[in-house]
Scaffold this motif. Structure first.
Motif, PDB file in Angstrom:
ATOM      1  N   ILE A  13       0.862  -1.187   0.000  1.00  0.00           N
ATOM      2  CA  ILE A  13       0.000   0.000   0.000  1.00  0.00           C
ATOM      3  C   ILE A  13       0.895   1.233   0.000  1.00  0.00           C
ATOM      4  O   ILE A  13       1.725   1.403   0.898  1.00  0.00           O
ATOM      5  CB  ILE A  13      -0.940   0.007   1.209  1.00  0.00           C
ATOM      6  CG1 ILE A  13      -1.832  -1.245   1.186  1.00  0.00           C
ATOM      7  CG2 ILE A  13      -1.786   1.263   1.235  1.00  0.00           C
ATOM      8  CD1 ILE A  13      -2.748  -1.361   2.370  1.00  0.00           C
ATOM      9  N   GLN A  14       0.725   2.086  -1.007  1.00  0.00           N
ATOM     10  CA  GLN A  14       1.542   3.287  -1.152  1.00  0.00           C
ATOM     11  C   GLN A  14       0.661   4.525  -1.069  1.00  0.00           C
ATOM     12  O   GLN A  14      -0.405   4.595  -1.687  1.00  0.00           O
ATOM     13  CB  GLN A  14       2.296   3.278  -2.480  1.00  0.00           C
ATOM     14  CG  GLN A  14       3.226   4.479  -2.671  1.00  0.00           C
ATOM     15  CD  GLN A  14       3.932   4.464  -4.009  1.00  0.00           C
ATOM     16  OE1 GLN A  14       3.452   3.865  -4.966  1.00  0.00           O
ATOM     17  NE2 GLN A  14       5.080   5.120  -4.077  1.00  0.00           N
ATOM     18  N   ASN A  15       1.093   5.512  -0.295  1.00  0.00           N
ATOM     19  CA  ASN A  15       0.411   6.801  -0.182  1.00  0.00           C
ATOM     20  C   ASN A  15       0.848   7.681  -1.352  1.00  0.00           C
ATOM     21  O   ASN A  15       1.995   8.121  -1.398  1.00  0.00           O
ATOM     22  CB  ASN A  15       0.747   7.450   1.157  1.00  0.00           C
ATOM     23  CG  ASN A  15       0.137   8.834   1.301  1.00  0.00           C
ATOM     24  OD1 ASN A  15      -0.697   9.249   0.505  1.00  0.00           O
ATOM     25  ND2 ASN A  15       0.564   9.557   2.334  1.00  0.00           N
ATOM     26  N   ILE A  16      -0.044   7.947  -2.293  1.00  0.00           N
ATOM     27  CA  ILE A  16       0.302   8.745  -3.468  1.00  0.00           C
ATOM     28  C   ILE A  16      -0.286  10.157  -3.388  1.00  0.00           C
ATOM     29  O   ILE A  16      -0.357  10.869  -4.386  1.00  0.00           O
ATOM     30  CB  ILE A  16      -0.154   8.051  -4.769  1.00  0.00           C
ATOM     31  CG1 ILE A  16      -1.658   7.777  -4.766  1.00  0.00           C
ATOM     32  CG2 ILE A  16       0.612   6.767  -4.990  1.00  0.00           C
ATOM     33  CD1 ILE A  16      -2.159   7.167  -6.059  1.00  0.00           C
ATOM     34  N   THR A  17      -0.693  10.571  -2.170  1.00  0.00           N
ATOM     35  CA  THR A  17      -1.142  11.944  -1.968  1.00  0.00           C
ATOM     36  C   THR A  17       0.056  12.793  -1.533  1.00  0.00           C
ATOM     37  O   THR A  17       1.173  12.303  -1.385  1.00  0.00           O
ATOM     38  CB  THR A  17      -2.249  12.010  -0.909  1.00  0.00           C
ATOM     39  OG1 THR A  17      -1.703  11.684   0.378  1.00  0.00           O
ATOM     40  CG2 THR A  17      -3.361  11.029  -1.237  1.00  0.00           C
ATOM     41  N   SER A  18      -0.185  14.072  -1.310  1.00  0.00           N
ATOM     42  CA  SER A  18       0.884  14.999  -0.914  1.00  0.00           C
ATOM     43  C   SER A  18       0.915  15.261   0.583  1.00  0.00           C
ATOM     44  O   SER A  18       1.687  16.100   1.052  1.00  0.00           O
ATOM     45  CB  SER A  18       0.715  16.332  -1.657  1.00  0.00           C
ATOM     46  OG  SER A  18      -0.553  16.907  -1.371  1.00  0.00           O
ATOM     47  N   THR A  19       0.071  14.549   1.356  1.00  0.00           N
ATOM     48  CA  THR A  19       0.025  14.753   2.803  1.00  0.00           C
ATOM     49  C   THR A  19       0.160  13.404   3.510  1.00  0.00           C
ATOM     50  O   THR A  19      -0.178  12.360   2.946  1.00  0.00           O
ATOM     51  CB  THR A  19      -1.302  15.419   3.219  1.00  0.00           C
ATOM     52  OG1 THR A  19      -2.400  14.594   2.780  1.00  0.00           O
ATOM     53  CG2 THR A  19      -1.429  16.801   2.614  1.00  0.00           C
TER      54      THR A  19
END
Length: 418
Positions: A198-204
């Motif tokens: 699971i990768q966080n691809i948002t900017s926060t």
């Protein structure tokens, strides 16, 4: 028709504002050295600024909250909330006011209005308020369509609408891998390991509240993302459950077929449904988002018509001393009965004890039998058990099994003391 005819003024005004959490105010500090002409003027101004944190004026961190100036970023799985207000700007009473809010996506049009009933009348300087909520389930362009219809005192029916366009972005990148494992020696089930990246691809940053696997009806699941430390269970990711932008975490789960499905061919071979991932996170000041993947499927390993597995085998055996193993033979066919004959072929290191060509009898579809066999090792070290062969006398078909398991052979004879 006069093309220069002015547009008709409406008696009502429509205002739409997205409801979201506020953000911390950030200031841009202006500094200089003491020997410069302004001296400590800039520093004193920042200290007197009510929006800055006392003692940390130069770190751009404010202590005031600001409301969003636009719709901002909306991510898949979050709840879109909006405040809709219709205000009577005129000096006359307006009748039969109907406010309708629809959300247009690439695949459907949804009615988000809390009520479809018309308001009888609206006095001057009064307003009609409504709050709409919608859990976003599609990626791409969304258009909020707000339509207002009413009747003037003169009986004239009026109508207007406004459009608010926004994009829904993907917050997470989820990748899955399956690993098939043979039955262990203490169980008769087939284990499946699921690795979820699971990768966080948002900017926060994200606070990962829950990442769980909801298994299908055929499986039981064990989560392998915790470790036991001093009698308590701790997460493998530590105490901080934040996922920084572009960071990736790997979650591991072990699935076993339930006993009532373990012997069925539909579990042993073919495409099987594993389950779905349920992911819950929070961002900024507590905005909650949730995503569920579609049903995950894996291709189970093919065992052919007949499967042979070991149920019991010693870890260590003595050189040139017979030892016993227990085998399990399963008819994976769902329609055909087999008549099996067991043949045993010796290798350089492992010798089978017994008669080759032994009749095992008929084996019904989806049924199993347990068989105890004796062996003798003639070489030390880690040796592979091979040389078993099953023949179906009905179809004259032979199934060979090599490298079934490994056993450690040690020399146990004691030498007399000199």
């Amino acid at each position: 028709m006069d093309v220069n005819q002015p547009k008709q003024e409406h008696l009502l005004a429509l205002k739409v504002m997205r409801l979201t959490k506020p953000t911390l105010f950030t200031n841009l500090p202006v500094t200089c050295e003491d020997r410069d002409l302004p001296g400590d003027l800039f520093s004193q101004l920042m200290k007197d600024d009510p929006s800055t944190v006392k003692g940390a004026e130069n770190f751009m961190l404010g202590e005031m909250l600001t409301l969003p100036q636009n719709f901002g970023n909306i991510f898949l799985g979050e709840t879109f909330s909006s405040y809709i207000s219709v205000h009577n700007d005129s000096v006359q009473v307006v009748k039969d006011i109907l406010v309708k809010a629809d959300l247009q996506t690439s695949s459907q049009r949804l009615n988000l209005s809390a009520s479809n009933a018309a308001v009888t009348d609206l006095k001057p300087d009064h307003c009609i308020d409504d709050v709409i909520h919608h859990e976003v389930k599609e990626i791409g362009t969304h258009i909020l369509v707000c339509a207002v219809s009413y009747t003037t005192q003169a009986g004239e029916k009026m109508y207007f609408r406004k459009f608010f366009k926004f994009q829904v972005l993907k917050p997470l990148d989820v990748k899955t891998k399956f690993y098939n494992a043979e039955s262990d020696l203490s169980s008769v089930t087939d284990e499946v390991f699921l690795e979820a990246q699971i990768q966080n691809i948002t900017s926060t940053p994200m606070y990962m509240e829950k990442v769980s696997l909801e298994p299908s009806i055929m499986y039981n699941v064990t989560e392998l993302n915790t470790v036991n430390t001093r009698g308590s269970s701790c997460s493998t990711f530590g105490k901080m459950t934040y996922l920084q932008p572009m960071d990736t975490r790997q979650y591991l789960y072990c699935l076993k077929p339930k006993p009532e499905f373990a012997e069925k061919a539909g579990v042993i071979k073919g495409v099987t449904v594993i389950g779905k991932l349920d992911i819950v996170w929070k961002t900024n000041l507590g905005e909650r988002g949730r995503l569920q993947t579609s049903q995950l499927q894996r291709m189970a390993p093919g065992y052919g018509d007949v499967r042979l597995s070991l149920e019991m085998i010693p870890d260590t055996v003595n050189l040139e001393e017979p030892f016993e193993v227990t085998c399990k033979i399963t008819n994976c066919s769902s329609e055909r009965t087999m008549d099996l004959v067991l043949e045993m072929c010796n290798t350089n290191a492992i010798h089978w004890c017994g008669i080759s060509g032994r009749q095992l009898g008929k084996l019904s579809p989806n049924s199993s039998l347990h068989l105890a066999l004796k062996l003798l090792a003639s070489m030390q070290g880690l040796q592979s058990i091979s040389g078993l062969r099953l023949m179906d006398t009905f179809l004259k078909r032979t199934y060979e099994y090599d490298d079934i398991a490994q056993v450690c052979v040690v020399f146990s004879h004691l030498k007399p003391e000199s």
